[in-house]
Design a protein around this motif. Structure first.
Motif: not given
Lengths: 515, 1080
Positions: A231-251
């Motif tokens: 599911g979505a949570e797992g995909l996010e995790l995989v993307r994080l593991a692959r260095g593909e997840r980029l949460a936006p930086f919001v100052p």
């Protein structure tokens, strides 16, 4: 990809305690919710941990190991203040800061190198120190500044918020050089991710069954295949593991407040001209708020004084309003209660922005009292007594008649037209309570009260009813419970009193007069 | 004036959480205060009435029966019983509310729905139709219609703050219509307005309104005190205030699920609800002397006591022309010829005649016929049944097929079963296979004697330390994690010394027992422990009556559907002369019943338990090796430690073995003398020559209750009845005084027969050592039969035996993981769960044991049965096909894959997990059954250790290598021996071993020693820990799942154990380990 740093306060509760009490730094210390012998420790200091004390032990158990262990209560205020201090430290390094969880913040490190010069020799053996020596230096400087505000921190620098946070979790200063992110991520154990809640625990269980222990194992999964299974949570995790997840930086701006400042060419000593000066500042601030559809909340006042000191006041506004007159009254009352020690030479007025409160909550309910007038009245009362002595009394569910709570004042809901008053038309016997109860001396005749003498009463008992026994709260330990014999005494002075004998102490009190 | 007051409104702790006094204490206190009588009216029942009646009788006062009933509007009506007819009506009134079926039985959840279909063998269904559903506990309410039906003539006290009249008055409504209705229902002179004075102004205001109402309606008033506890209590200095009131406040909070701080005015305003002296009540009501006098007038009117219950045992329907005695004789002799052959020898015939004569004299033939009828039902429906207990002393019972022990051959004492002097009903307990089979018999009794003609006895559940700590700590406002911790600390083993008291355990656990609230917790926990918490259901006791039982005692629904329980427990029934039949579920009976058809099917051997080859040498060789895991009654650590010394060679040795490891012989120090004499190490002697015939079979050492009774009869001249009285006195813990008296009588009797001095002392010592739990020989013989049968199966048909054991789990001493490993050691190949082969239960495949799907944690039976059905249609092609046809969800599929159940589909566990994660789980979906995209799995295959851990996590056991086998190489290097290697080590050698802890025990008879059993891939090893070491390492020893120990090996008579002195935890993933069997 940009460059992001994460500053993290490991073990925030303990760090906050040590920051507030620097003298405890070398002492073994621990925190708990209530410092009772059976209370369990929430967090322990490094020194205590080194001696074998662990979170989860009881105070008594921990003291058995370290007799002089300092036990303190966890303080959310100190933690908040520590976090504010970290944000200050972060903002002193980078103009763009994003506050995160209470123990961490992110900083935009992109281009900072140009602003800072090498102030430390570069250690080529230290990871991240050769090519990105400057980043390591800035990160070290950030840690130093955090230390100056009393906090030991860890700083991680990487290409994204996630990588920076994981780098900070490694402790000290850790810079992940561009291009080496996967290498770093591959090594990260899954438990470092702190997956939240039950979904997180379920995901952890699935991954454990799959034999996946590090992000590197996860990164080898094909994202589409992982998404169809996790599911979505797992995909996010995989993307994080692959260095593909980029949460936006919001100052983010810290706190929404409107600040107006003026400097005076002369010192003002009296309240009236001061109020005259504050009024237009307040009007400007209100105007700015009104343009954004907001109303004024708490007001922070800061005066620069003639004696080079500063005067600070916070005016609490319980019901947010844009009525300048009401707010000005609150401000003047506040200054009146604690006037500045010297002439005012500069004024800074900060107004917190709040969403407006509806005056009328429903079409068929009448409006509540005008917020301005109510606030002003309450503020006047608070100025007269103390703020903690203003509010509404609410009877506790207790057999002890004087058991009441002081609640913040909240106007009772308006009655709709035609609704009968509470209690119907039953005539009730009213009693005026005497607080605190007045001690009296009682003289007996054959075991029954015959004459009563006190500070304001001296009369013969004409007739009496009782005793009515009330006792309870035995669980509050010796002296905590109560056991009383109540009597209604009609005295020769024409009044009917409610009096009681404390069975523990054999002393008499009068605590009410029947109307 | 003083003696004219009688307390008519009192409630005991049997008002469950509304009263803080035991009925006995109320009766004793009333007697001490000089009351001639006292009434007890518990909430919605007569739960405490028998105990109250007996205590009052003992104290010499009258116990008036009453009840406080909750009405449709939550108000309460307090009723008293004047005579037997009204008692019956009250009982039926309560039953009517409790057993009023709810309107929507169909709304019941699936899990609660009992089986109404017959089983695969074609046996009839347990229930003919779905049983009705009744209101939950505490939710039954009396309707006005019920009152109209049964209320006439009952005496009603309609005052007090909870009465319906008071509630109307307090709400300002007109009570007159209700008052008139109640007057009409109850009849003239039966409605009273009772006034209470607890020094509360609100109550006094209500009293004025009630008095005005009574005056207007010309109703008499009455003084009562609504008693909730016995005495005002101790001085408040200890912080607990008036302790009885404190306890009541705590109970109130438990009932309302709140804390003391949050309860507010839900607690009583003061502590005035205690049993006051008559003079105090007279002083309180000095303005209303009539109200005080009325109490004793009503007490005089209430002539009924429980002595006058009118219970009658049902008659057995007889063939024409027969009497119960003649018919019993016919059946007995018919059965006798089956048992002993067509020609009975003189001894047997004499015994049968003797027994039939006594049965006839005691008019008990009907009872025997009814028990025979139950056994007949079992026989007809192929339900294994065997009588146990003292019935096994009877040749008639043996002839009727009620018991399986030949009382003639074994020379058992019939008087132990039936005695003319005692005048008691005999006690026949039937062991049945646990589960559906037993339920079938219970439902047969309901059908045979009518819904109201048979009912289960209740079981009063009292607070245990842990439950008490948990509930009281909650009430005192401790945080949930603190409560867990405090409750965990209350965990204690069977053996207790000063260091095991709760305050001491708290101190050891690092809790400051001197803190005020902890002090209160300790004190309240101590005080609450005697009080009943709620009513459960006795495991097998059933009462039957000639008429409706609800005229004798109120009935209420049990939690189990289709069951009805009475409000009294079995002791109450026995005391009041109500007959019960114990239908006890015995797991091993179920095992035997499951195993025999398997043996027939797979080995072609038709075994009959009654005709097993006797004294089989292979079976006894196995018993002598203590190879008894799974064998009934002789599998415990202590039994295993005795078997190699005992060396059983014939059936009677097994009878002794079953009886010898019991607290009675152990405490009486009979075990070692017997074993020494048996091994020829000691001479066989007798305390007195006259005892030789009695004790010859047990080598001069008394081991059985029957011997104890015969000794008393022979040396002290006791009659059979007196001897039985002796047994009861000794089984009764509290009666030290009674024991003392009996000892005097024993000594006097012995002196008359010339037995004095050391011999007399020795005999007294032998007899008193049975004070706790002596074991009857007949009972031991019944158990030994089952023990032999289970040993026979294990020895000769291990695959079928272990399959049945695993199917009937939970039972016995060991976890299935241990049973599986033991089966493997007996040459049985145990195959893992496989979706292409496994059924719900375990099966035999080519002499190998295939685990059933029931061993997959979290898999429900209906899913398991679906797998069987779907596979019968056609084999499964893939996981997607399996998921679509069984409708299983992700959780179940995951568990199957993790447990390796898809390996027959060519899928390694992780490959299966990968596929399971991708299949469509919704059987309604259009994609159900569609093969998922064949993504290449990126998951590494499990290592062997991971497979073992996955087995434990998914099924609680493994059919692969034992967990310790994976560690063996490292352990061996560290000098750690396996269980098998220990056998080769010498006595006195210091050894190290390690294993999974499978049993922890601290028996009450072992003086504080702690016993551990460790299991590894080669077998099991036992360790002993001394009390000081146990206290030092308590947390480690009580908690570690895998343990390393070092100690001195002790070997004696082939029994091996390690006296451990060093311990360490071996850290492994705890979730993947079987739990140990801990005896607390």
């Amino acid at each position: 990809m940009g460059r992001i740093a994460c500053i993290l306060i490991p073990d925030l509760p303990i760090a906050a305690l040590l920051r507030s009490n620097p003298e405890l730094r070398e002492r073994p210390a621990a925190l708990c919710a209530h410092p009772a012998p059976h209370a369990e420790l929430i967090a322990v200091s490094r020194e205590a941990a080194a001696a074998g004390v662990r979170a989860g032990m009881t105070v008594a158990q921990a003291r058995a190991i370290v007799p002089d262990l300092l036990i303190a209560r966890r303080s959310p205020e100190a933690e908040r203040s520590a976090f504010e201090a970290i944000l200050d430290a972060a903002e002193s390094v980078s103009p763009l800061v994003e506050p995160g969880e209470p123990d961490r913040a992110w900083l935009d490190f992109e281009g900072l190198a140009r602003l800072y010069h090498h102030s430390e020799p570069v250690d080529p053996d230290r990871p991240g120190d050769s090519a990105h020596g400057t980043e390591a230096t800035i990160a070290a400087e950030l840690r130093r500044r955090a230390y100056r505000v009393g906090l030991e921190t860890a700083v991680g620098v990487g290409a994204s918020k996630e990588i920076a946070y994981l780098a900070a979790r490694c402790g000290g200063v850790r810079v992940i050089e561009p291009g080496r992110e996967r290498e770093f991520l591959d090594w990260i154990p899954l438990e470092m991710l702190d997956l939240p809640g039950k979904p997180g625990r379920d995901l952890e269980l699935v991954l454990a069954r799959w034999g996946i222990r590090r992000l590197g194992d996860l990164a080898r999964l094909e994202p589409r295949a992982a998404a169809s299974r996790l599911g979505a949570e797992g995909l996010e995790l995989v993307r994080l593991a692959r260095g593909e997840r980029l949460a936006p930086f919001v100052p983010r701006r810290r706190g929404e407040s409107i600040v107006e400042i003026i400097e005076l060419e002369y010192g003002v000593e009296n309240l009236e001209p001061l109020a005259f000066l504050i009024r237009p500042m307040l009007e400007r601030a209100i105007e700015r708020l009104a343009l954004r559809g907001l109303v004024a909340g708490d007001i922070a006042l800061e005066f620069g004084l003639g004696n080079r000191s500063r005067y600070q006041r916070r005016v609490t506004v319980a019901a947010a309003t844009n009525e300048v007159r009401a707010l000005l009254t609150l401000i003047t009352l506040s200054i009146e209660a604690a006037p500045p020690a010297a002439a005012v030479e500069a004024i800074a007025l900060g107004v917190e922005a709040r969403p407006p409160r509806p005056v009328q909550t429903g079409l068929f309910t009448p409006p509540t009292p005008a917020p301005g007038r109510l606030e002003t009245t309450l503020a006047r009362l608070a100025a007269l007594c103390r703020p903690d002595q203003v509010g509404m009394l609410r009877a506790q569910d207790s057999w002890r008649p004087e058991a009441v709570d002081l609640m913040p004042f909240d106007a009772p809901p308006p009655r709709a037209a035609g609704e009968p008053p509470p209690g119907g038309n039953i005539t009730r016997l009213a009693i005026r309570a005497i607080r605190p109860a007045e001690e009296i001396e009682v003289m007996y005749d054959r075991g029954a009260p015959e004459f009563v003498r006190g500070r304001s009463i001296a009369a013969r008992v004409v007739t009496l009813a009782g005793p009515w026994q009330r006792d309870g709260e035995w669980w509050n330990g010796a002296g905590g419970g109560f056991a009383r014999d109540y009597y209604d005494l009609a005295l020769s002075d024409g009044a009917v009193y409610r009096a009681y004998r404390d069975r523990h102490t054999d002393r008499w009190f009068v605590d009410g007069i029947y109307d | 004036m003083t003696e004219r007051y009688v307390e008519l409104r009192a409630r005991s702790a049997f008002s469950f959480l509304e009263g803080a006094a035991l009925p006995e204490d109320l009766a004793d206190r009333a007697a001490a205060l000089g009351y001639p009588a006292i009434a007890l009216g518990d909430r919605d029942g007569l739960y405490g009435a028998p105990r109250f009646y007996h205590a009052a009788k003992q104290a010499g006062i009258k116990a008036i029966v009453g009840a406080e009933l909750t009405l449709w509007d939550e108000s309460r009506l307090y009723l008293l019983v004047p005579d037997r007819e009204r008692y019956r009506n009250l009982s039926r009134l309560i039953t009517a509310a409790k057993l009023r079926p709810l309107a929507t039985p169909a709304a019941r959840s699936k899990s609660e729905r009992p089986s109404i279909i017959g089983d695969a063998d074609g046996r009839p269904p347990v229930f003919a139709e779905p049983p009705p559903k009744y209101p939950a506990k505490d939710a039954a309410r009396i309707a006005l219609d019920d009152l109209e039906r049964y209320g006439a003539g009952l005496i009603c006290l309609a005052g007090g703050v909870r009465s319906p009249l008071s509630r109307l008055l307090l709400r300002g409504e007109d009570p007159q219509p209700l008052l008139e209705r109640l007057s009409a229902i109850l009849g003239r002179g039966n409605l009273f307005i009772d006034l209470q004075r607890h020094l509360d102004p609100d109550e006094e205001r209500l009293n004025r309104k009630l008095m005005a109402l009574a005056e207007a309606a010309h109703l008499p008033t009455l003084a009562t005190n609504d008693v909730c506890f016995c005495t005002a209590g101790d001085a408040p200095a200890g912080g607990l205030g008036e302790k009885n009131r404190a306890l009541l406040d705590v109970l109130t909070c438990i009932r309302l699920k709140t804390t003391l701080d949050g309860a507010g005015r839900a607690l009583w305003a003061n502590a005035e609800r205690y049993l006051k002296p008559g003079a105090a009540m007279a002083a309180l009501f000095r303005d209303l002397p009539r109200a005080v006098a009325a109490s004793s007038e009503i007490a005089e009117r209430c002539g009924f006591t429980l002595k006058d219950l009118g219970y009658r045992f049902p008659d057995y329907p007889l063939p024409p022309g027969e009497t119960p005695d003649s018919y019993l004789r016919i059946l007995t002799y018919a059965g006798a010829r089956e048992r002993w052959g067509p020609k009975l020898d003189d001894r047997t015939r004499r015994q049968l005649e003797h027994e039939l004569e006594i049965i006839a004299r005691l008019r008990l033939a009907g009872y025997f016929l009814i028990v025979w009828d139950i056994v007949q039902f079992c026989r007809e429906h192929r339900v294994m049944a065997q009588g146990r207990g003292s019935a096994a002393n009877s040749a008639v019972c043996y002839a009727l097929g009620i018991t399986a022990v030949d009382a003639v051959k074994m020379e058992l004492l019939f008087e132990r079963f039936l005695s003319e002097e005692r005048g008691e009903w005999p006690d026949i307990d039937l062991d049945l296979p646990s589960g559906d089979q037993r339920e079938r018999v219970i439902q047969y009794l309901y059908r045979r004697y009518g819904e109201r003609g048979a009912a289960m006895t209740a079981n009063v559940i009292s607070y245990r330390t842990r439950s008490a700590v948990r509930e009281i700590a909650k009430v005192l406002g401790f945080a949930p994690d603190q409560i867990d911790r405090l409750a965990r600390l209350a965990r204690a083993y069977e053996f207790r010394d000063d260091r095991d008291d709760y305050p001491a355990l708290l101190k050891q656990g690092g809790v400051d027992a001197s803190a005020p609230r902890i002090g209160m917790l300790v004190e309240l926990t101590r005080r609450i422990q005697a009080l009943p918490r709620h009513l459960g259901q006795h495991s097998g006791g059933m009462v039957i009556a000639a008429g409706p039982i609800d005229e004798i005692v109120p009935l209420e629904p049990a939690t189990m559907p289709g069951r009805v329980v009475i409000q009294w427990d079995k002791e109450d029934c026995a005391d009041l002369g109500i007959i019960k039949v114990d239908l006890l579920g015995l797991g091993m009976m179920a095992v035997l019943e499951t195993a025999l058809p398997l043996v027939k099917e797979h080995s072609g051997v038709a075994l009959d338990l009654a005709h097993l080859p006797p004294d089989d040498p292979a079976v006894y060789a196995m018993l002598q090796r203590a190879d008894t895991i799974g064998v009934f009654q002789v599998e415990s650590r202590a039994q295993m430690a005795t078997l190699p010394r005992m060396k059983p060679r014939r059936f009677y040795d097994l009878v002794v073995e079953v009886a010898i490891i019991r607290p009675g012989p152990i405490v009486g120090r009979m075990v070692h003398p017997y074993l020494d004499r048996r091994a020829g190490r000691a001479r066989v002697t007798y305390a007195h020559p006259s005892l030789e015939p009695i004790l010859r079979r047990t080598l001069g050492v008394p081991l059985f209750q029957e011997q104890l009774l015969r000794m008393a009869m022979v040396v002290a001249g006791f009659s059979g009845g007196e001897a039985e009285e002796l047994r009861r006195a000794m089984g009764f813990k509290r009666s030290l005084e009674r024991m003392g008296k009996i000892e005097q009588r024993l000594r006097a009797g012995m002196a008359r027969n010339g037995v004095t001095g050391a011999a007399a002392d020795e005999i007294i010592q032998s007899i008193t050592s049975f004070a706790l739990y002596g074991f009857p020989e007949s009972h031991a013989a019944s158990f030994a039969l089952i023990a032999y049968a289970s040993a026979y199966l294990k020895c000769h048909h291990p695959a079928e035996f272990f399959a049945a054991m695993l199917d009937c789990y939970p039972l016995g001493f060991y976890h299935p993981s241990t049973l599986v490993k033991d089966a493997e050691r007996h040459g049985v190949t145990v195959l893992p769960i496989d979706v292409t082969r496994s059924r719900w239960l375990c099966t035999i495949e080519d002499r190998a044991l295939r685990l059933g799907l029931r061993y997959l944690s979290g898999l429900r039976e209906d899913f398991g049965r679906r797998v069987e059905r779907a596979r019968a249609e056609r084999p499964f092609r893939s996981i997607a096909d399996f998921a679509a046809r069984t409708g299983m969800g992700r959780r179940e599929l995951d568990a199957l894959a993790y447990g390796g159940a898809f390996s027959a589909l060519g899928l390694e566990r992780r490959a299966a997990l990968w596929q399971v994660a991708a299949v469509e789980r919704d059987p309604q979906s259009l994609l159900a059954g569609v093969e998922p995209h064949p993504d290449q799995p990126a998951l590494a295959a499990m290592t062997r250790l991971e497979q073992t851990q996955a087995d434990y996590a998914a099924t609680g056991l493994t059919t692969g290598p034992h967990l310790m086998a994976h560690l063996r190489q490292r352990l061996s290097k560290a000098g750690v021996m396996s269980a098998a290697e220990l056998a080769a080590a010498r006595d006195g050698q210091t050894v190290r071993t390690a294993g999974v802890v499978i049993v922890r025990q601290r028996p009450g008879t072992a003086k504080g020693f702690f016993f551990l059993t460790l299991e590894d891939e080669t077998g099991i090893a036992n360790a002993i820990v001394t009390p000081p070491l146990f206290h030092q390492h308590r947390a480690l020893l009580s908690g570690a799942a895998v343990l390393w120990i070092e100690g001195v090996l002790q070997k004696q008579d082939g029994v091996m154990s390690i006296r451990a002195h060093r311990f360490a935890r071996i850290k492994l993933d705890r979730s993947a380990l079987p739990r140990s069997h801990d005896f607390h």
